[in-house]
Design a protein around this motif. Structure first.
Motif, PDB file in Angstrom:
ATOM      1  N   GLU A 277      40.486  56.853  39.435  1.00  6.99           N
ATOM      2  CA  GLU A 277      40.815  55.806  38.452  1.00  6.99           C
ATOM      3  C   GLU A 277      39.707  54.763  38.307  1.00  6.99           C
ATOM      4  OE1 GLU A 277      43.252  55.402  36.300  1.00  6.99           O
ATOM      5  OE2 GLU A 277      44.248  57.251  36.879  1.00  6.99           O
ATOM      6  N   GLU A 278      38.440  55.149  38.527  1.00  7.44           N
ATOM      7  CA  GLU A 278      37.373  54.161  38.467  1.00  7.44           C
ATOM      8  C   GLU A 278      37.290  53.458  37.109  1.00  7.44           C
ATOM      9  OE1 GLU A 278      33.305  55.465  38.952  1.00  7.44           O
ATOM     10  OE2 GLU A 278      33.686  57.292  37.850  1.00  7.44           O
ATOM     11  N   LYS A 279      37.738  54.091  36.039  1.00  7.38           N
ATOM     12  CA  LYS A 279      37.679  53.477  34.714  1.00  7.38           C
ATOM     13  C   LYS A 279      38.761  52.412  34.529  1.00  7.38           C
ATOM     14  CE  LYS A 279      35.622  57.453  32.441  1.00  7.38           C
ATOM     15  NZ  LYS A 279      35.787  58.516  31.443  1.00  7.38           N
ATOM     16  N   ASN A 280      39.814  52.448  35.341  1.00  4.01           N
ATOM     17  CA  ASN A 280      40.952  51.554  35.139  1.00  4.01           C
ATOM     18  C   ASN A 280      41.229  50.595  36.290  1.00  4.01           C
ATOM     19  OD1 ASN A 280      41.751  52.861  32.626  1.00  4.01           O
ATOM     20  ND2 ASN A 280      42.298  54.592  33.918  1.00  4.01           N
ATOM     21  N   ILE A 281      40.824  50.940  37.492  1.00  3.31           N
ATOM     22  CA  ILE A 281      41.278  50.188  38.666  1.00  3.31           C
ATOM     23  C   ILE A 281      40.784  48.737  38.669  1.00  3.31           C
ATOM     24  CG2 ILE A 281      39.422  50.998  40.197  1.00  3.31           C
ATOM     25  CD1 ILE A 281      43.128  50.410  41.135  1.00  3.31           C
ATOM     26  N   GLU A 282      39.570  48.495  38.211  1.00  2.00           N
ATOM     27  CA  GLU A 282      39.068  47.123  38.232  1.00  2.00           C
ATOM     28  C   GLU A 282      39.907  46.209  37.352  1.00  2.00           C
ATOM     29  OE1 GLU A 282      34.969  44.563  38.148  1.00  2.00           O
ATOM     30  OE2 GLU A 282      34.876  46.686  37.651  1.00  2.00           O
ATOM     31  N   ASN A 283      40.212  46.634  36.144  1.00  2.00           N
ATOM     32  CA  ASN A 283      41.050  45.818  35.257  1.00  2.00           C
ATOM     33  C   ASN A 283      42.448  45.625  35.835  1.00  2.00           C
ATOM     34  OD1 ASN A 283      39.123  45.264  33.321  1.00  2.00           O
ATOM     35  ND2 ASN A 283      39.620  47.083  32.119  1.00  2.00           N
ATOM     36  N   CYS A 284      42.971  46.653  36.446  1.00  2.00           N
ATOM     37  CA  CYS A 284      44.288  46.554  37.079  1.00  2.00           C
ATOM     38  C   CYS A 284      44.275  45.495  38.183  1.00  2.00           C
ATOM     39  CB  CYS A 284      44.683  47.917  37.642  1.00  2.00           C
ATOM     40  SG  CYS A 284      46.226  47.911  38.561  1.00  2.00           S
ATOM     41  N   LEU A 285      43.282  45.560  39.051  1.00  2.00           N
ATOM     42  CA  LEU A 285      43.214  44.614  40.165  1.00  2.00           C
ATOM     43  C   LEU A 285      42.900  43.200  39.685  1.00  2.00           C
ATOM     44  CD1 LEU A 285      41.427  46.944  42.699  1.00  2.00           C
ATOM     45  CD2 LEU A 285      43.797  46.175  42.790  1.00  2.00           C
ATOM     46  N   LYS A 286      42.065  43.068  38.685  1.00  2.00           N
ATOM     47  CA  LYS A 286      41.777  41.746  38.116  1.00  2.00           C
ATOM     48  C   LYS A 286      43.043  41.116  37.547  1.00  2.00           C
ATOM     49  CE  LYS A 286      36.915  42.056  36.853  1.00  2.00           C
ATOM     50  NZ  LYS A 286      35.959  42.138  35.726  1.00  2.00           N
ATOM     51  N   SER A 287      43.861  41.913  36.900  1.00  2.00           N
ATOM     52  CA  SER A 287      45.090  41.363  36.316  1.00  2.00           C
ATOM     53  C   SER A 287      46.029  40.830  37.396  1.00  2.00           C
ATOM     54  CB  SER A 287      45.797  42.410  35.454  1.00  2.00           C
ATOM     55  OG  SER A 287      46.382  43.419  36.250  1.00  2.00           O
ATOM     56  N   ILE A 288      45.965  41.420  38.573  1.00  2.00           N
ATOM     57  CA  ILE A 288      46.778  40.921  39.685  1.00  2.00           C
ATOM     58  C   ILE A 288      46.183  39.639  40.239  1.00  2.00           C
ATOM     59  CG2 ILE A 288      47.549  41.405  42.047  1.00  2.00           C
ATOM     60  CD1 ILE A 288      47.512  44.424  41.183  1.00  2.00           C
ATOM     61  N   VAL A 289      44.889  39.642  40.462  1.00  2.00           N
ATOM     62  CA  VAL A 289      44.213  38.492  41.069  1.00  2.00           C
ATOM     63  C   VAL A 289      44.270  37.256  40.169  1.00  2.00           C
ATOM     64  CG1 VAL A 289      41.951  37.643  41.811  1.00  2.00           C
ATOM     65  CG2 VAL A 289      42.712  39.925  42.486  1.00  2.00           C
ATOM     66  N   PHE A 290      44.163  37.444  38.861  1.00  2.00           N
ATOM     67  CA  PHE A 290      44.066  36.311  37.946  1.00  2.00           C
ATOM     68  C   PHE A 290      45.393  35.859  37.340  1.00  2.00           C
ATOM     69  CE2 PHE A 290      39.595  37.991  37.445  1.00  2.00           C
ATOM     70  CZ  PHE A 290      39.046  37.027  38.278  1.00  2.00           C
ATOM     71  N   GLN A 291      46.495  36.306  37.870  1.00  2.00           N
ATOM     72  CA  GLN A 291      47.779  35.823  37.366  1.00  2.00           C
ATOM     73  C   GLN A 291      48.145  34.503  38.068  1.00  2.00           C
ATOM     74  OE1 GLN A 291      50.774  36.178  39.448  1.00  2.00           O
ATOM     75  NE2 GLN A 291      49.255  36.611  40.993  1.00  2.00           N
ATOM     76  N   THR A 292      49.276  33.929  37.773  1.00  2.00           N
ATOM     77  CA  THR A 292      49.582  32.569  38.220  1.00  2.00           C
ATOM     78  C   THR A 292      50.240  32.471  39.598  1.00  2.00           C
ATOM     79  OG1 THR A 292      51.696  32.640  37.039  1.00  2.00           O
ATOM     80  CG2 THR A 292      49.801  31.737  35.855  1.00  2.00           C
ATOM     81  N   TYR A 293      50.681  33.567  40.149  1.00  2.00           N
ATOM     82  CA  TYR A 293      51.307  33.528  41.477  1.00  2.00           C
ATOM     83  C   TYR A 293      50.231  33.185  42.510  1.00  2.00           C
ATOM     84  CZ  TYR A 293      55.041  34.780  44.730  1.00  2.00           C
ATOM     85  OH  TYR A 293      56.041  34.737  45.667  1.00  2.00           O
ATOM     86  N   PRO A 294      50.536  32.357  43.503  1.00  2.00           N
ATOM     87  CA  PRO A 294      49.517  31.939  44.477  1.00  2.00           C
ATOM     88  C   PRO A 294      48.866  33.130  45.196  1.00  2.00           C
ATOM     89  CG  PRO A 294      51.532  30.660  44.743  1.00  2.00           C
ATOM     90  CD  PRO A 294      51.841  31.751  43.771  1.00  2.00           C
ATOM     91  N   LYS A 295      47.538  33.145  45.197  1.00  2.00           N
ATOM     92  CA  LYS A 295      46.786  34.258  45.792  1.00  2.00           C
ATOM     93  C   LYS A 295      47.102  34.465  47.267  1.00  2.00           C
ATOM     94  CE  LYS A 295      42.793  33.995  42.713  1.00  2.00           C
ATOM     95  NZ  LYS A 295      43.465  33.245  41.688  1.00  2.00           N
ATOM     96  N   GLU A 296      47.356  33.387  47.966  1.00  2.00           N
ATOM     97  CA  GLU A 296      47.651  33.498  49.403  1.00  2.00           C
ATOM     98  C   GLU A 296      49.006  34.155  49.668  1.00  2.00           C
ATOM     99  OE1 GLU A 296      48.827  29.359  48.044  1.00  2.00           O
ATOM    100  OE2 GLU A 296      47.059  30.606  47.796  1.00  2.00           O
ATOM    101  N   ASN A 297      49.796  34.344  48.627  1.00  2.00           N
ATOM    102  CA  ASN A 297      51.099  34.977  48.773  1.00  2.00           C
ATOM    103  C   ASN A 297      51.130  36.404  48.216  1.00  2.00           C
ATOM    104  OD1 ASN A 297      51.463  31.997  48.792  1.00  2.00           O
ATOM    105  ND2 ASN A 297      53.559  32.557  49.214  1.00  2.00           N
ATOM    106  N   ILE A 298      49.945  36.943  47.930  1.00  2.00           N
ATOM    107  CA  ILE A 298      49.860  38.292  47.375  1.00  2.00           C
ATOM    108  C   ILE A 298      49.108  39.195  48.344  1.00  2.00           C
ATOM    109  CG2 ILE A 298      48.946  39.730  45.508  1.00  2.00           C
ATOM    110  CD1 ILE A 298      49.164  37.313  43.681  1.00  2.00           C
ATOM    111  N   GLU A 299      49.687  40.356  48.597  1.00  2.11           N
ATOM    112  CA  GLU A 299      49.042  41.386  49.399  1.00  2.11           C
ATOM    113  C   GLU A 299      48.853  42.603  48.491  1.00  2.11           C
ATOM    114  OE1 GLU A 299      50.076  43.530  53.582  1.00  2.11           O
ATOM    115  OE2 GLU A 299      51.703  43.437  52.110  1.00  2.11           O
ATOM    116  N   ILE A 300      47.596  43.019  48.308  1.00  2.00           N
ATOM    117  CA  ILE A 300      47.303  44.181  47.464  1.00  2.00           C
ATOM    118  C   ILE A 300      46.961  45.354  48.371  1.00  2.00           C
ATOM    119  CG2 ILE A 300      45.828  45.145  45.667  1.00  2.00           C
ATOM    120  CD1 ILE A 300      45.263  42.247  44.769  1.00  2.00           C
ATOM    121  N   ILE A 301      47.659  46.451  48.173  1.00  2.00           N
ATOM    122  CA  ILE A 301      47.444  47.665  48.951  1.00  2.00           C
ATOM    123  C   ILE A 301      47.135  48.795  47.968  1.00  2.00           C
ATOM    124  CG2 ILE A 301      48.473  49.322  50.561  1.00  2.00           C
ATOM    125  CD1 ILE A 301      50.465  46.993  51.297  1.00  2.00           C
ATOM    126  N   VAL A 302      45.996  49.447  48.172  1.00  2.00           N
ATOM    127  CA  VAL A 302      45.619  50.583  47.333  1.00  2.00           C
ATOM    128  C   VAL A 302      45.696  51.840  48.190  1.00  2.00           C
ATOM    129  CG1 VAL A 302      43.797  51.641  45.944  1.00  2.00           C
ATOM    130  CG2 VAL A 302      44.131  49.164  45.868  1.00  2.00           C
TER     131      VAL A 302
END
Length: 65
Positions: free
Chosen positions: A15-40
């Motif tokens: 998914e190299e064509k899509n994964i960066e945009n997917c992860l950016k959308s998670i990182v740049f949303q309004t929920y506090p970053k310290e409360n988000i755990e991303i697992i790939v």
């Protein structure tokens, strides 16, 4: 009151064509970053999916057949 920890699990396979945009959308949303755990969880990609994912999280796992 603090917000709860949210775990986001993303399964990938080449998914190299899509994964960066997917992860950016998670990182740049309004929920506090310290409360988000991303697992790939990658299924033995042969492209740069894992390398791109590691820019956003240290929880990148290679699982699958």
């Amino acid at each position: 009151m603090s917000k709860p920890l949210v775990s986001i699990v993303i399964s990938t396979k080449n998914e190299e064509k899509n994964i960066e945009n997917c992860l950016k959308s998670i990182v740049f949303q309004t929920y506090p970053k310290e409360n988000i755990e991303i697992i790939v969880v990658d299924n033995s990609s042969t492209d740069k999916t894992k390398e791109i994912s590691q820019k956003f999280t240290n929880k990148v796992f290679d699982k699958g057949p």
